[in-house]
Design an enzyme around this catalytic site. Structure first.
Site, PDB file in Angstrom:
ATOM      1  CG  ASP A 198      -7.847  -4.734   6.929  1.00 34.17           C
ATOM      2  OD1 ASP A 198      -9.035  -4.436   6.695  1.00 34.17           O
ATOM      3  OD2 ASP A 198      -7.106  -5.286   6.096  1.00 34.17           O
ATOM      4  NE  ARG A 243     -11.079  -9.356  -2.689  1.00 36.58           N
ATOM      5  CZ  ARG A 243     -11.364  -8.400  -3.579  1.00 36.58           C
ATOM      6  NH1 ARG A 243     -11.659  -8.711  -4.820  1.00 36.58           N
ATOM      7  NH2 ARG A 243     -11.343  -7.137  -3.226  1.00 36.58           N
ATOM      8  CE  LYS A 303      -4.106  -1.642   2.471  1.00 42.69           C
ATOM      9  NZ  LYS A 303      -5.037  -1.414   1.359  1.00 42.69           N
ATOM     10  CG  ASP A 322      -3.891  -3.947  -0.596  1.00 45.37           C
ATOM     11  OD1 ASP A 322      -4.092  -4.357   0.570  1.00 45.37           O
ATOM     12  OD2 ASP A 322      -3.959  -2.745  -0.922  1.00 45.37           O
TER      13      ASP A 322
HETATM   14  N1  BES Z   1      -8.386  -3.520   4.042  1.00 42.40           N
HETATM   15  C1  BES Z   1      -8.460  -3.073   2.710  1.00 42.40           C
HETATM   16  C2  BES Z   1      -9.721  -2.267   2.415  1.00 42.40           C
HETATM   17  C3  BES Z   1      -9.757  -0.891   3.010  1.00 42.40           C
HETATM   18  C4  BES Z   1      -9.099   0.152   2.403  1.00 42.40           C
HETATM   19  C5  BES Z   1     -10.495  -0.637   4.130  1.00 42.40           C
HETATM   20  C6  BES Z   1      -9.167   1.420   2.937  1.00 42.40           C
HETATM   21  C7  BES Z   1     -10.581   0.636   4.659  1.00 42.40           C
HETATM   22  C8  BES Z   1      -9.908   1.661   4.068  1.00 42.40           C
HETATM   23  C9  BES Z   1      -8.472  -4.264   1.752  1.00 42.40           C
HETATM   24  O1  BES Z   1      -7.734  -5.356   2.152  1.00 42.40           O
HETATM   25  C10 BES Z   1      -7.900  -3.794   0.462  1.00 42.40           C
HETATM   26  O2  BES Z   1      -6.745  -3.469   0.452  1.00 42.40           O
HETATM   27  N2  BES Z   1      -8.713  -3.765  -0.580  1.00 42.40           N
HETATM   28  C11 BES Z   1      -8.284  -3.305  -1.841  1.00 42.40           C
HETATM   29  C12 BES Z   1      -8.819  -4.247  -2.885  1.00 42.40           C
HETATM   30  C13 BES Z   1      -8.231  -4.029  -4.245  1.00 42.40           C
HETATM   31  C14 BES Z   1      -6.774  -4.412  -4.244  1.00 42.40           C
HETATM   32  C15 BES Z   1      -8.991  -4.862  -5.242  1.00 42.40           C
HETATM   33  C16 BES Z   1      -8.820  -1.893  -2.036  1.00 42.40           C
HETATM   34  O3  BES Z   1      -9.935  -1.606  -1.598  1.00 42.40           O
HETATM   35  O4  BES Z   1      -8.091  -1.078  -2.574  1.00 42.40           O
HETATM   36 ZN    ZN Z   2      -7.475  -5.565   4.146  1.00 39.15          ZN
HETATM   37 MN    MN Z   3      -5.715  -5.199   1.559  1.00 44.73          MN
END
Ligand code: BES
Ligand code: ZN
Ligand code: MN
Length: 527
Positions: free
Chosen positions: A316, A379, A305, A375
Site C-alpha cells: 500500500d 484519501r 480488513k 479503511d
Molecule cells: N489500500 C486499499 C485499497 C486496495 C484494496 C488496494 C485492495 C489494492 C487492493 C485502501 O486503503 C482501501 O482499503 N480502500 C477501501 C475503501 C473503502 C473502505 C471505501 C476499499 O477499496 O475497499
Molecule cells: Zn490503503
Molecule cells: Mn484501506
C-alpha cells in the site's frame, strides 16, 4: 548491466554470446534476420516455414551453433505477421519482453539485439525504441534479493544473465547523441524501477515510514537534491488532522517526506520553451509535484480488513515507491526540470488510540471530515499532502495511490485509473502511458458524484457508499486540489501482481518518467 550501440553491416559476423533477431512469422524477414538467414543457408526461413516459431508476438526460439553465423546462440523472436505492415506497440514490446527474459536467463555473458528500422511500430522513432528496449531489458534482469538462507552447496545455481548488451543498428543509421541518450534514459528508468520494486517487495516490518524516509534521504545525498522529513510535531503544527488521524493507531512514527529536485535550466535548454510550464515571478518554470501514498501496511485500522491476502497490504506504499523511484530516474537522467515529491508515510493500524468510525477531524485545508470507515485511509493522508503541495505553486500535481479495490473492479489490472480536473493534463498522461506501455484509463469526475460524500456531522464523509468507489475516492481528493491542475492515478490494480509471480511492478513509474521526459523536452509528446 552495460548497454552500447553498435553500427554493423554484417550481423552474421557479430561475435557475441547471444544474438537476438526479430522475425515476422509469415516468412518476411527484416534486413538483419535476412542476412543471418542467408549466411545459414536459409535455416531461419525453413524453421519458420515448419512452424517452429509460434506466430504470437513474443514467442521465441533459441538456436545453438548456427552454421555460418559467428554468434554462439541466436534467439528468434516473433514480431507477429507482417501483413499489417509493422508490429503495433504491444507486439513490439512483447517481443522485447521475450528478449529480456531470455537475456536474463542465458549463461552467455554478452548479447546483441538487432534493431532494424523496418520493425518499428508506426509513428515510433528509434529513440523511443531504444529507450523502451533498454528499460525492458534492464528491468527483466531485476531480482529481489530476498533474505533467504544462503545455500552454499556445490552445484548451486551460477549467476545467469548477459551483463553486456549491444544494440546492433544498421550502419546506415545516422550517428546521433539522441540515441545514446535514449539508451541511458531507459536504463535510468529501470534503475528507478528496481528501487521502487525493492521498497514494495520488502515486508512492512522493514519497509516502515522511517525506512521510506531513509531511502529518500539517501537518494537526496547521492544526487544532491533536497529532502526534508517532517515529524509528528511538525504535522501537528501544520494542522494535518486527517493524516494524523490515520497515524494515531500505529506505534511506528509517521513521516512526511518532501523531496525537491531542481534540474539545471541552462542556456539553450529546451525547458524554457515548455508551453505547459508557466513561469513563477523569478522566471523559473513551476515545478511538477508528485504525491505518493505511503501506507507501509494497511490493516484497515478499526474497520479491520478480512484476513485473506492481507499480506499484500504491504504494497500500500507503492505510490510512494513510484515517486521515490521516479526521483532516482530523473536525477540519474539529469532532467532539466523542477520536480517536487511529497510522500505522507504511516501504517494504518488498529492500536488502542486509533481513530474510530464516526470520529470527525479537521484537515490542513480547514475542511472537516467524518471518518466513517478507517479503511478509507489513503484519501485522508493524501488530502493533507495535496494541501501541503500548494506552497510550491506547482504547474500541476499528480498523486499516485493504491487507493481503491473498486478501481480493480472497474478496470481490471491492465490500466491504472486516471481522474483529473484538467482535460489537457489527463490527455498528456494518457499519451505518455501509451508510449511507455504503462496505460491509464480515465474515469469521469462529474459534480454529481460529490453529493455521495455528504455527512450530517462534517463538511464531508470519507466514503461515498457502495457504488463508483474509485470515483468517489477521487471526488474526495478533488476537494483538496482546487488550487492547481491535478490528476490522480489509482494504481490499486497495477502496482503489483498476485499469485505465483507475486511482486511489485513499479508501475506507474514508466508513465511518470515518460511524462517528465516529455516535459523536459519542451512539452512535446513523446514519439
Ligand atoms: N489500500 C486499499 C485499497 C486496495 C484494496 C488496494 C485492495 C489494492 C487492493 C485502501 O486503503 C482501501 O482499503 N480502500 C477501501 C475503501 C473503502 C473502505 C471505501 C476499499 O477499496 O475497499
Ligand atoms: Zn490503503
Ligand atoms: Mn484501506
Amino acid at each position: 548491466m552495460e548497454f552500447t550501440i553498435k553500427k554493423i553491416t554484417s550481423p552474421e559476423k557479430l561475435q557475441t554470446g547471444i544474438l537476438v533477431l526479430g522475425v515476422f512469422t509469415d516468412g518476411k524477414l527484416p534486413p538483419s534476420s535476412r542476412a543471418v538467414d542467408e549466411a545459414s543457408q536459409g535455416r531461419l526461413a525453413r524453421l519458420i516455414a515448419h512452424g517452429e516459431l509460434d506466430a504470437k508476438p513474443g514467442a521465441a526460439l533459441l538456436l545453438h551453433g548456427l552454421a555460418g553465423v559467428a554468434a554462439e546462440r541466436v534467439l528468434l523472436v516473433s514480431l507477429g505477421q507482417s501483413d499489417s505492415g509493422a508490429p503495433g506497440d504491444k507486439a513490439w514490446r512483447d517481443a522485447f519482453a521475450a528478449a529480456g527474459k531470455a537475456l536474463a536467463a542465458t549463461p552467455a555473458k554478452d548479447g546483441a539485439i538487432a534493431l532494424d528500422g523496418e520493425t518499428l511500430p508506426p509513428g515510433r522513432g528509434l529513440d523511443w525504441a531504444l529507450r523502451q528496449a533498454s528499460r525492458i531489458i534492464a528491468d527483466s534482469a531485476y531480482r529481489f534479493d530476498a533474505p533467504r538462507t544462503e545455500k552454499k552447496e556445490k552445484g548451486a545455481k551460477k549467476e545467469r544473465g548477459a551483463r553486456k548488451i549491444a544494440f546492433a543498428l544498421s550502419a546506415a543509421t545516422v550517428a546521433d547523441r539522441a540515441l545514446e541518450d535514449a539508451v541511458r534514459q531507459g536504463q535510468a528508468i529501470a534503475e528507478g524501477m528496481a528501487l521502487a520494486k525493492d521498497l514494495g517487495n520488502l515486508g512492512a516490518n522493514i519497509c516502515t515510514p522511517a525506512h521510506l524516509a531513509d531511502a529518500a534521504g539517501a537518494l537526496g545525498k547521492q544526487f544532491k537534491f533536497k529532502v526534508d522529513i517532517l515529524e509528528r510535531e511538525d504535522m501537528e503544527k501544520l494542522g494535518m488532522g486527517a493524516f494524523l488521524a490515520v497515524a494515531r493507531g500505529a506505534r511506528r512514527s509517521p513521516k512526511f517526506i518532501v523531496m525537491q529536485y531542481h534540474g539545471r535550466h541552462g542556456r539553450g535548454d529546451k525547458a524554457h520553451k515548455d508551453k505547459n510550464a508557466d513561469k513563477d515571478k523569478n522566471g523559473r518554470p513551476r515545478p511538477v509535484a508528485l504525491v505518493g501514498k505511503g501506507i507501509t501496511f494497511d490493516s484497515g485500522g478499526i474497520s479491520l480488513k478480512p484476513g485473506a491476502e492481507m499480506d499484500e497490504m504491504k504494497y500500500d506504499m507503492c505510490g510512494a515507491a513510484s515517486v521515490i523511484g521516479a526521483f532516482k530516474a530523473i536525477a540519474r537522467m539529469e532532467l532539466p526540470i523542477d520536480v517536487v515529491g511529497i510522500v505522507p508515510a504511516t501504517e494504518n493500524m488498529p492500536g488502542s488510540d486509533a481513530t474510530r468510525p464516526g470520529d470527525v477531524v479537521r484537515s490542513m485545508s480547514g475542511q472537516t471530515i467524518e471518518i466513517l470507515n478507517t479503511d478509507a485511509e489513503g484519501r485522508l493522508i493524501l488530502c493533507d499532502a495535496l494541501t501541503y503541495a500548494e506552497r510550491f505553486k506547482p504547474d500541476c500535481v499528480i498523486d499516485i495511490a493504491t487507493l481503491t479495490g473498486a478501481c480493480i473492479v472497474a478496470l481490471g489490472k491492465i490500466p491504472s485509473g486516471l481522474l483529473a480536473n484538467d482535460d489537457a493534463l489527463a490527455e498528456e498522461l494518457a499519451q505518455c502511458g501509451a508510449a511507455a506501455g504503462d496505460p491509464v484509463w480515465r474515469l469521469p469526475l462529474w459534480e454529481e458524484y460529490q453529493d455521495l460524500l455528504k455527512s450530517n456531522f462534517a463538511d464531508m464523509a470519507n466514503i461515498g457508499g457502495r457504488f463508483g468507489g474509485a470515483i468517489t475516492a477521487a471526488a474526495f481528493l478533488s476537494r483538496f486540489a482546487k488550487a492547481y491542475k491535478w490528476a490522480h492515478l489509482d494504481i490499486a490494480g497495477t502496482a503489483w501482481v498476485s499469485g505465483e509471480a507475486k511482486g511489485s511492478t513499479a508501475r506507474p513509474l514508466p508513465l511518470l518518467a515518460e511524462f517528465l521526459l516529455a516535459r523536459a523536452a519542451g512539452g512535446e509528446q513523446p514519439h
